[in-house]
Motif scaffolding. Structure first.
Motif, short mmCIF file in Angstrom:
data_model
loop_
_atom_site.label_atom_id
_atom_site.label_comp_id
_atom_site.label_asym_id
_atom_site.label_seq_id
_atom_site.Cartn_x
_atom_site.Cartn_y
_atom_site.Cartn_z
N THR A 4 -52.34 -6.75 -8.12
CA THR A 4 -53.40 -6.14 -7.33
C THR A 4 -53.30 -6.72 -5.92
OG1 THR A 4 -54.80 -6.01 -9.29
CG2 THR A 4 -55.88 -5.73 -7.15
N PRO A 5 -52.62 -6.00 -5.03
CA PRO A 5 -52.38 -6.53 -3.69
C PRO A 5 -53.65 -6.57 -2.84
CG PRO A 5 -51.47 -4.32 -3.90
CD PRO A 5 -52.01 -4.70 -5.23
N GLU A 6 -53.62 -7.43 -1.84
CA GLU A 6 -54.71 -7.52 -0.86
C GLU A 6 -54.48 -6.52 0.28
OE1 GLU A 6 -54.76 -11.54 0.51
OE2 GLU A 6 -54.90 -12.34 -1.52
N ARG A 7 -53.23 -6.15 0.49
CA ARG A 7 -52.88 -5.27 1.61
C ARG A 7 -51.87 -4.23 1.14
NH1 ARG A 7 -51.93 -8.94 5.12
NH2 ARG A 7 -49.85 -9.39 4.39
N TYR A 8 -52.04 -3.02 1.65
CA TYR A 8 -51.11 -1.94 1.36
C TYR A 8 -50.47 -1.50 2.67
CZ TYR A 8 -53.41 -1.51 -3.17
OH TYR A 8 -53.91 -1.75 -4.42
N VAL A 9 -49.17 -1.32 2.64
CA VAL A 9 -48.43 -0.83 3.80
C VAL A 9 -47.75 0.47 3.39
CG1 VAL A 9 -46.49 -1.27 5.35
CG2 VAL A 9 -48.02 -3.14 4.70
N VAL A 10 -48.02 1.53 4.14
CA VAL A 10 -47.36 2.81 3.90
C VAL A 10 -46.35 3.00 5.03
CG1 VAL A 10 -47.65 5.29 3.59
CG2 VAL A 10 -49.43 3.72 2.79
N ASP A 11 -45.08 2.91 4.68
CA ASP A 11 -44.00 3.03 5.66
C ASP A 11 -43.61 4.50 5.76
OD1 ASP A 11 -41.71 2.99 7.19
OD2 ASP A 11 -40.80 1.31 6.12
N LEU A 12 -43.94 5.10 6.89
CA LEU A 12 -43.70 6.54 7.10
C LEU A 12 -42.47 6.81 7.96
CD1 LEU A 12 -47.44 7.47 7.69
CD2 LEU A 12 -46.05 8.14 5.72
N GLN A 13 -41.59 5.83 8.07
CA GLN A 13 -40.41 5.99 8.92
C GLN A 13 -39.58 7.21 8.52
OE1 GLN A 13 -37.85 2.59 9.10
NE2 GLN A 13 -36.68 3.41 10.79
N GLY A 14 -39.43 7.45 7.24
CA GLY A 14 -38.61 8.57 6.78
C GLY A 14 -39.37 9.86 6.56
N ALA A 15 -40.69 9.84 6.81
CA ALA A 15 -41.50 11.05 6.60
C ALA A 15 -41.23 12.06 7.70
CB ALA A 15 -42.98 10.69 6.55
N THR A 16 -40.88 13.27 7.30
CA THR A 16 -40.58 14.31 8.27
C THR A 16 -41.72 15.30 8.45
OG1 THR A 16 -39.56 15.64 6.52
CG2 THR A 16 -38.10 14.19 7.81
N TYR A 17 -42.68 15.25 7.53
CA TYR A 17 -43.77 16.23 7.54
C TYR A 17 -44.96 15.64 6.81
CZ TYR A 17 -46.30 20.53 6.36
OH TYR A 17 -47.27 21.49 6.20
N LEU A 18 -46.14 15.96 7.27
CA LEU A 18 -47.38 15.48 6.65
C LEU A 18 -48.36 16.65 6.66
CD1 LEU A 18 -48.10 12.24 6.30
CD2 LEU A 18 -49.67 12.75 8.14
N ASP A 19 -48.97 16.96 5.52
CA ASP A 19 -49.95 18.04 5.51
C ASP A 19 -51.32 17.50 5.11
OD1 ASP A 19 -49.88 17.76 2.75
OD2 ASP A 19 -49.17 19.79 2.34
N SER A 20 -52.30 18.40 4.96
CA SER A 20 -53.66 17.96 4.67
C SER A 20 -53.76 17.28 3.31
CB SER A 20 -54.63 19.14 4.75
OG SER A 20 -54.27 20.13 3.81
#
Length: 101
Positions: free
Chosen positions: A40-56
């Protein structure tokens, strides 16, 4: 679309890396990335370096992660956003809910 998750050596941080399209098709894989962990982490990191698209639906998934992590007290960081992804996050006022770098 590929989603991977990696806890830090001390288990205090979980990094979720997303590559490709981050949309509704990623829903189950994204949830599994943070719910199916032995720590159960204290911090979450979302690495979006490779994300090419984001929708709702991706925005909704990020909000679900924030709720899972503790809501207003959560430490969730969105890192390595390209210009298009950053614009979507900005228009959605996500900088008020997440640390974006």
């Amino acid at each position: 679309m590929t989603i991977t998750s990696q806890p830090s050596a001390d288990g205090r941080e979980l990094t979720i890396a997303i590559s490709g399209r981050f949309d509704f098709n990623a829903h189950q894989a994204f949830r599994d990335a943070y719910q199916r962990q032995d720590v159960t982490p204290e911090r979450y990191v979302v690495d979006l370096q490779g994300a090419t698209y984001l929708d709702s639906s991706a925005l909704g998934m990020l909000l679900l992660l924030r709720d899972h992590a503790g809501g207003d007290e959560a430490d969730v960081r969105l890192l390595n956003c390209n210009a298009d992804v950053r614009k979507i996050l900005s228009v959605s006022n996500f900088e008020q809910l997440f640390v974006i770098a």
